[in-house]
Design a protein around this motif. Structure first.
Motif, short mmCIF file in Angstrom:
data_model
loop_
_atom_site.label_atom_id
_atom_site.label_comp_id
_atom_site.label_asym_id
_atom_site.label_seq_id
_atom_site.Cartn_x
_atom_site.Cartn_y
_atom_site.Cartn_z
N LYS A 1 35.97 28.76 44.24
CA LYS A 1 37.41 28.67 44.47
C LYS A 1 37.71 28.74 45.96
N LEU A 2 38.74 28.00 46.37
CA LEU A 2 39.25 28.17 47.72
C LEU A 2 39.95 29.51 47.82
N ILE A 3 40.00 30.05 49.02
CA ILE A 3 40.67 31.34 49.21
C ILE A 3 42.13 31.26 48.76
N SER A 4 42.75 30.12 48.96
CA SER A 4 44.15 29.95 48.57
C SER A 4 44.34 29.88 47.05
N GLU A 5 43.25 29.80 46.31
CA GLU A 5 43.32 29.73 44.86
C GLU A 5 42.95 31.05 44.18
N ILE A 6 42.48 32.01 44.94
CA ILE A 6 41.97 33.25 44.35
C ILE A 6 43.11 34.12 43.85
N GLU A 7 42.97 34.55 42.63
CA GLU A 7 43.98 35.38 41.97
C GLU A 7 43.43 36.78 41.75
N VAL A 8 44.26 37.79 41.96
CA VAL A 8 43.86 39.17 41.68
C VAL A 8 44.85 39.80 40.72
N ASN A 9 44.39 40.79 39.99
CA ASN A 9 45.22 41.48 39.01
C ASN A 9 45.70 42.81 39.56
N PHE A 10 47.01 43.01 39.55
CA PHE A 10 47.60 44.29 39.92
C PHE A 10 47.81 45.07 38.63
N GLY A 11 46.77 45.83 38.24
CA GLY A 11 46.80 46.48 36.94
C GLY A 11 47.07 45.42 35.87
N ILE B 1 50.27 44.62 35.46
CA ILE B 1 51.66 44.36 35.83
C ILE B 1 51.86 42.92 36.26
N GLU B 2 50.94 42.41 37.09
CA GLU B 2 51.16 41.07 37.63
C GLU B 2 49.86 40.48 38.17
N LYS B 3 49.74 39.17 38.08
CA LYS B 3 48.66 38.43 38.73
C LYS B 3 49.22 37.86 40.03
N ILE B 4 48.48 38.04 41.10
CA ILE B 4 48.95 37.64 42.43
C ILE B 4 47.96 36.67 43.05
N VAL B 5 48.49 35.57 43.58
CA VAL B 5 47.69 34.60 44.35
C VAL B 5 48.28 34.62 45.77
N PRO B 6 47.84 35.53 46.62
CA PRO B 6 48.54 35.78 47.88
C PRO B 6 48.55 34.63 48.87
N TRP B 7 47.52 33.78 48.84
CA TRP B 7 47.44 32.68 49.81
C TRP B 7 47.77 31.33 49.18
N LYS B 8 48.48 31.35 48.06
CA LYS B 8 48.80 30.13 47.33
C LYS B 8 49.57 29.12 48.19
#
Length: 221
Positions: free
Chosen positions: A92-102, A104-111
């Motif tokens: 995955k590109l860095i801009s595609e990486i998703e992380v889970n905040f518990g 509560i929410e999935k975040i793709v910060p560099w989208k």
């Protein structure tokens, strides 16, 4: 352990974990809940500035590792991002990486963040791409803290809120995690103390420790 990875962990990853600890300390006053996303405070302001400043540091470290001709001095986000935006981490590109905040929410910060060089060799945003909103808010908080930014007559420092801080943490986590996944060995990764805030979309070494206490879907030692 490779000496460069050892230095990275000591100087950057461990500092990131200390920033996480400071964020978790605010749980005494504000719950980690979507209802509190617009909550702002001086403590969030302090953390927001620290986290985003560290993002700039890590971005330059990453760019220098990828391109040894990269000049860190006076390099803004466009200049270091163009060196790392095409890096693949776990396909995955860095801009595609998703992380889970518990849970509560999935975040793709560099989208949707992508830059390119124009005919004059200047770096600019690609068409239909954009700088992360939390980074733009950080610059307003940093440089124009007392200015008013909307029709509701709110001061810019109100952008130092829970949600922007959370996304900034995600941005820093993704950069550091990507660097380590790219350059550290599996054995080196296993030695890392783990993030309490985030898990990658797929299971990786960043997971809650088995001997930790789980409170409201977050890991607290």
């Amino acid at each position: 352990m490779d000496k460069d990875i050892k230095r990275f962990i000591k100087n950057y990853w461990n500092f990131y974990l200390r920033l996480e600890d400071d964020f978790f300390a605010t749980l005494k006053y504000v719950e980690f809940d979507k209802k509190n996303y617009n909550t702002f405070s001086l403590e969030y302001l302090k953390l927001y500035l620290s986290v985003c400043s560290e993002i700039d540091v890590i971005g330059k470290v990453f760019a220098k590792k990828k391109n040894n001709t990269f000049e860190c001095k006076n390099a803004d986000i466009y200049k270091w991002w163009i060196n790392i935006q095409d890096e693949l981490v776990e396909n995955k590109l860095i801009s595609e990486i998703e992380v889970n905040f518990g849970d509560i929410e999935k975040i793709v910060p560099w989208k949707n963040f992508k830059v390119e060089r124009n005919l004059q060799n200047r770096i600019k945003l690609c068409d239909k791409k954009k700088v992360p909103d939390w980074w733009s808010s950080y610059n307003k908080v940093k440089h124009n803290r007392m200015d008013f930014f909307d029709q509701e007559n709110k001061a810019s420092y109100e952008k130092a809120n829970f949600y922007n801080l959370l996304k900034a943490f995600a941005g820093l986590f993704v950069l550091e995690n990507s660097y380590l996944k790219k350059y550290a060995t599996d054995d080196e990764l296993k030695c890392l103390k783990k993030s309490k805030l985030f898990q990658k979309e797929s299971k990786t070494y960043i997971e809650a420790e088995s001997d930790s206490i789980i409170i409201d879907n977050f890991s607290l030692e």
